[in-house]
Design a protein around this motif. Structure first.
Motif, short mmCIF file in Angstrom:
data_model
loop_
_atom_site.label_atom_id
_atom_site.label_comp_id
_atom_site.label_asym_id
_atom_site.label_seq_id
_atom_site.Cartn_x
_atom_site.Cartn_y
_atom_site.Cartn_z
N THR A 1 -5.18 -5.91 2.59
CA THR A 1 -5.49 -5.12 1.40
C THR A 1 -4.15 -4.72 0.78
OG1 THR A 1 -5.65 -3.15 2.77
CG2 THR A 1 -7.71 -4.27 2.23
N ALA A 2 -4.17 -4.53 -0.53
CA ALA A 2 -2.93 -4.31 -1.26
C ALA A 2 -2.25 -3.01 -0.81
CB ALA A 2 -3.20 -4.29 -2.76
N GLY A 3 -3.04 -1.99 -0.55
CA GLY A 3 -2.46 -0.71 -0.14
C GLY A 3 -1.80 -0.78 1.22
N ALA A 4 -2.43 -1.51 2.14
CA ALA A 4 -1.84 -1.67 3.47
C ALA A 4 -0.51 -2.40 3.36
CB ALA A 4 -2.81 -2.43 4.38
N ALA A 5 -0.48 -3.43 2.49
CA ALA A 5 0.75 -4.17 2.28
C ALA A 5 1.81 -3.29 1.63
CB ALA A 5 0.48 -5.41 1.42
N GLN A 6 1.37 -2.45 0.71
CA GLN A 6 2.30 -1.55 0.03
C GLN A 6 2.97 -0.61 1.02
OE1 GLN A 6 0.56 1.52 -2.50
NE2 GLN A 6 2.06 1.01 -4.09
N ARG A 7 2.20 -0.09 1.95
CA ARG A 7 2.77 0.78 2.96
C ARG A 7 3.81 0.02 3.80
NH1 ARG A 7 1.25 5.57 6.11
NH2 ARG A 7 2.56 5.43 7.95
N MET A 8 3.46 -1.21 4.15
CA MET A 8 4.35 -2.01 4.99
C MET A 8 5.68 -2.27 4.28
SD MET A 8 3.62 -2.65 7.99
CE MET A 8 4.72 -3.39 9.19
N VAL A 9 5.61 -2.59 3.00
CA VAL A 9 6.82 -2.91 2.24
C VAL A 9 7.63 -1.63 1.99
CG1 VAL A 9 7.73 -3.83 0.07
CG2 VAL A 9 5.73 -4.88 1.13
N ASN A 10 6.97 -0.60 1.48
CA ASN A 10 7.71 0.55 0.99
C ASN A 10 8.08 1.57 2.07
OD1 ASN A 10 7.49 -0.57 -1.50
ND2 ASN A 10 5.88 0.79 -2.24
N MET A 11 7.30 1.61 3.13
CA MET A 11 7.59 2.61 4.15
C MET A 11 8.15 2.02 5.44
SD MET A 11 4.48 5.29 3.51
CE MET A 11 5.17 6.63 4.48
#
Lengths: 422, 500
Positions: A140-150
């Protein structure tokens, strides 16, 4: 150990932070925020792009920047305790809240009032039943966003994005900036769900193609994704035979909808609204169970965090009043109904305000795209209480309409919110 | 432990010689390993996948059938009824999750009613306990969401639902505890033969001299058999697709619901899972590719419309995942169990399609008895019957939870929010006798990632815990097989290229 709090807030994201501060400001002596993540701020912490706070602070802040405004207010406030890395594992109708965390262990606290501010979660591949194999590389896009940004890791190198909601659009830009190739953003609907500014700033500016009326009909790859098969869809959203084409990629991100996280609401049998998927609330954000309030994306998924904060403040205020015994007996209420061309409206009930001054804000989503239109709210007698003209209305964009409390007569309910082309 | 260390350890530990080699670590292999571990013998189980129970065992209906389907006298009938009983008996010691909630075959027409009578008769001949036909009213009082046009039902109280992976792992862990050596990522490459008699196996990790091989290779059992010189059967993969639903709709049905069966299959069923979800499926389609685990749009439509015949009001919005299982169907349709007629030292446990899961312990028991008889094995003193308790946070009461967290605070950190799985459980699963090495391995052992968000929240956390516990970089952690890395480190990308 004193386990009683005037107000227990479940969730330390924007809704919960605003609710806790507001509860304290409105007289709650002891407030507790329970947050399951390692830090407060919720999803804001992974949204490192700008665009937050235009309404609230008249500034364009990043997500963490917006969260920090509230965290600073929290630091300046006494009487609010926080438990992070701590999850609520059960909730009872008499407001016993059982929490667990490595630091606090297993504890049960009691609230004079409870504010539900658990936010929402992402719809998954399974929920939309995309056929094909089940390799690594579907996120999911949000899970990926967390992985990239955090966490500092990438979900793939060639990334196809399904769904043109805001998270999908923002991830298309984010991953491009990280050196990934984004061959396409696909949207099953004939229009994008995202904010127009995001389509321009995240796709157009980077030359990323947006395929409207297209979806993924198969995922390929044994171990890791090797590609997806894409098809155009007809008016009934069914794939059109012969329109299939393949896109090579090693990752598919899904931005296909957000769902209020209502598992705890279910535990205390709150009445849920089938249209918003969140609990039914009145204009004070009290749910169907007295003493339980709800605010933010758990009630209905918002487009802008500013309104999440606003809703948190309302819930926190009334939670404090309830905890102090100031709510009185059975309040009279009027239902608020979605009328013509309106899909959903929040709050779903109107109970009036304490002093009957100022405005009540209603949030709605239209059920179909409209050009120039008028949104109205009327009572049973047909009297129009408020009206608002819009140049355009999309189902994906939340609309607010304000009504003077003094204009509403509860006994003339229900109130109906409707939209019409003009 | 690094991958290199594990590799070395594996080679160091490598058994050059064994009495019995079990080929295939599915539930049949695991059951055989467990029953063989009761004897004084050197037993090795080899599995080509990165984890045990990764083939048919991983993706099926999870049903312990009562045993009324198979024709009386068939191997299927015998194994199913015995297997069902063994699942009842073994549970207290092995502690797998099982719920004997009963099954109901639903009849809607005159023909169906006749078929039901036939099944009842068959069940009695097969020795299925307590089966009975119940009338419409009783059917509907058991299952209020069932289609109103039901006429009667065949009720079998001994049927149950089980977590197949958990059952296989419980048997494998018991086997390991009793001395069986298990090698995953270990692919059979051929046999050492001495005049049509097996004297050893060749694998990608090395050779093992042995006296007897149990062929529990599932979809590949025909190829394994052929390599040894027995080409008497072939295996066809039969695809079955499933849809799993969220626990929030778990009260939709109370027992395993079957339509009245046709000659081809038991039909598309609706059933609770042992964990309180609901599933629908499977369809049945013979395919050629033994690796094709893709779901299809027509397949989904087929099982949805099939399931609606039982439960008209299907909560499709609560679907959380779909998956495919491939049943290994032998050319003669019945199970093939017993010594090969063509090759010495080869015992077949092949063609284990439905009711294979229900039959697995009985198959394991039977092949172990055959092996014991052929090799003259004797029982081992000190066989440990019982698996140790492994606490699952979600299953405990408050006092137990408090004690557990006081002992190890990691049990207080909930990693999977949907299924309430703590970090302590995940760490324990990684360091157990047949430990998890992959994200899906953790999922199958602990349920982390199996809920409604399908690992959206906990997936990256699990990757981090695996990396920490195994001493590997985060981007080395795989979902399942080699090459299924979840995340990439940023610096592996084209560096310095500007997109501005």
């Amino acid at each position: 150990m004193n386990d009683f709090y005037d107000v227990v807030v479940i969730g330390g994201g924007p809704a919960g932070l605003a609710a806790a501060l507001s509860a304290r400001r409105h007289g709650a002596g002891r407030v507790l925020i329970v947050e399951r993540d390692r830090e407060l701020g919720g999803i804001l912490q992974q949204c490192i792009h700008v665009g937050f706070g235009l309404h609230r602070f008249r500034e364009e802040l990043t997500g963490p920047g917006y969260a920090n405004r509230y965290l600073r207010m929290l630091a300046d406030t006494t009487g609010i305790e926080t438990m992070i890395d701590t999850m609520v594992i059960s909730l009872t109708a008499d407001r016993q809240v059982t929490v667990v965390g490595p630091a606090v262990g297993l504890r049960t606290v009691r609230g004079g009032a409870v504010v539900l501010a658990m936010g929402c979660r992402e719809r998954t591949r399974g929920a939309i039943r995309i056929p094909g194999s089940r390799p690594a590389g579907v996120f999911t896009a949000g899970a990926a966003q967390r992985m990239v940004n955090m966490e500092g890791y990438l979900p793939g190198r060639e990334v196809v994005i399904l769904g043109s909601g805001d998270i999908g659009l923002i991830m298309a830009r984010r991953l491009t900036l990280e050196g990934c190739r984004v061959p396409a953003v696909l949207e099953i609907m004939p229009v994008s769900n995202g904010l127009t500014r995001n389509i321009v700033q995240c796709l157009d500016d980077f030359g990323i193609p947006l395929y409207l009326s297209h979806t993924v009909v198969a995922i390929r790859g044994q171990d890791r994704v090797t590609g997806v098969t894409v098809a155009r869809v007809d008016d009934a959203l069914r794939p059109v035979a012969g329109s299939q084409f393949d896109l090579a990629c090693d990752c598919l991100l899904l931005s296909v909808g957000l769902i209020p996280e209502v598992e705890l609401a279910r535990e205390v049998n709150l009445t849920l609204d089938g249209r918003t998927s969140g609990p039914v609330v009145d204009n004070r954000r009290q749910t169907s169970l007295p003493g339980f309030f709800a605010a933010g994306n758990v009630v209905h998924v918002h487009d802008l965090v500013d309104f999440v904060s606003e809703e948190g403040e309302i819930a926190g205020r009334w939670a404090a009043v309830f905890a102090a015994g100031g709510m009185g007996g059975e309040a009279r209420s009027a239902d608020v109904l979605p009328g013509e061309k309106v899909r959903s409206v929040v709050p779903q009930k109107y109970v009036g305000d304490g002093d009957h001054t100022g405005q009540c804000r209603f949030y709605l989503r239209v059920s179909q795209p409209l050009g120039r239109c008028r949104v109205t709210i009327s009572d049973r007698t047909g009297r129009r209480l408020a009206s608002k003209r819009l140049p355009v209305a999309k189902p994906s964009e939340m609309i607010e309409i304000d009504v003077q409390h003094s204009a509403i007569e509860i006994e003339k309910g229900p109130l109906t919110v409707a939209a019409e082309g003009v | 432990m690094t991958a290199d260390n594990r590799e070395k350890l594996a080679v160091q530990d490598w058994p050059g010689r064994a009495d019995v080699v079990i080929v295939g670590g599915g539930i049949v292999g695991c059951a055989a390993a467990m029953f063989l571990s009761r004897y004084k013998a050197t037993v090795v189980m080899v599995e080509q996948a990165t984890d045990l129970a990764m083939g048919t065992t991983k993706a099926n209906s999870g049903i312990i059938h009562a045993g009324f389907d198979a024709p009386p006298g068939s191997m299927k009938a015998r194994m199913n009824v015995r297997g069902n009983r063994l699942y009842h008996e073994l549970q207290p010691a092995l502690k797998y999750e099982v719920n004997f909630l009963g099954s109901l075959v639903v009849a809607k027409s005159d023909d169906d009613l006749k078929t039901l009578e036939g099944l009842l008769d068959r069940g009695r001949q097969n020795g299925v306990p307590d089966i009975t036909i119940i009338d419409r009213e009783r059917v509907l009082s058991r299952e209020p969401n069932l289609s109103r046009d039901v006429r009667a039902g065949l009720w079998a109280p001994t049927a149950g639902v089980i977590w197949p992976f958990g059952a296989a792992l419980a048997m494998a862990e018991n086997a390991v505890r009793n001395g069986v050596k298990v090698f995953t990522g270990c692919r059979l490459e051929g046999f050492m033969l001495d005049r049509r008699k097996i004297c050893g196996v060749r694998t990608n990790k090395g050779d093992i001299a042995c006296k007897l091989v149990i062929n529990a290779a599932g979809r590949w059992a025909d190829e394994v058999s052929r390599w040894a010189g027995d080409d008497s059967f072939s295996i066809t993969p039969r695809r079955g697709e499933y849809i799993l639903f969220d626990k929030s709709v778990g009260s939709l049905v109370n027992s395993v619901l079957f339509p009245t069966p046709t000659k081809v299959s038991k039909g598309i069923l609706v059933s609770p899972t042992v964990h309180g979800n609901i599933f629908i499926g499977p369809n049945a389609e013979n395919i050629t590719d033994k690796d094709d685990l893709s779901t299809t749009a027509p397949g989904m439509e087929e099982i949805i419309s099939g399931a609606r015949k039982l439960i008209p009001d299907l909560p499709l919005a609560a679907a959380i995942t779909q998956f495919v299982g491939l049943r290994p169907v032998a050319s003669g349709d019945d199970f093939i169990i017993g010594p090969s007629a063509l090759v010495g030292g080869l015992v077949q446990a092949a063609g284990i399609q439905s009711p294979g899961l229900a039959s697995a312990p009985a198959i394991g028991e039977l092949v172990s008895e055959i092996a014991a008889e052929r090799l003259g094995l004797v029982r081992k003193p000190g066989y440990v019957e019982e698996n140790p308790d492994r606490p699952a946070f979600a299953e405990l009461d408050s006092r137990q939870r408090q004690e557990l967290i006081a002992r190890n605070p990691l049990y207080g950190r909930i990693i999977c929010r949907c299924e309430t799985v703590s970090e302590g459980e995940i760490v324990a699963a990684i360091h157990s006798p047949v430990g998890a090495r992959t994200v899906d391995g953790v999922k199958r052992r602990t349920r982390a990632g199996m809920g409604r968000c399908q690992g959206g929240f906990c997936g990256p956390r699990v990757v981090g815990i695996l990396a920490r516990e195994l001493g590997l970089p985060l981007d080395a952690i795989v979902k399942e097989g080699p090459g299924s890395q979840l995340f990439f480190a940023r610096q592996t990308l084209r560096g310095g290229e500007s997109h501005e």
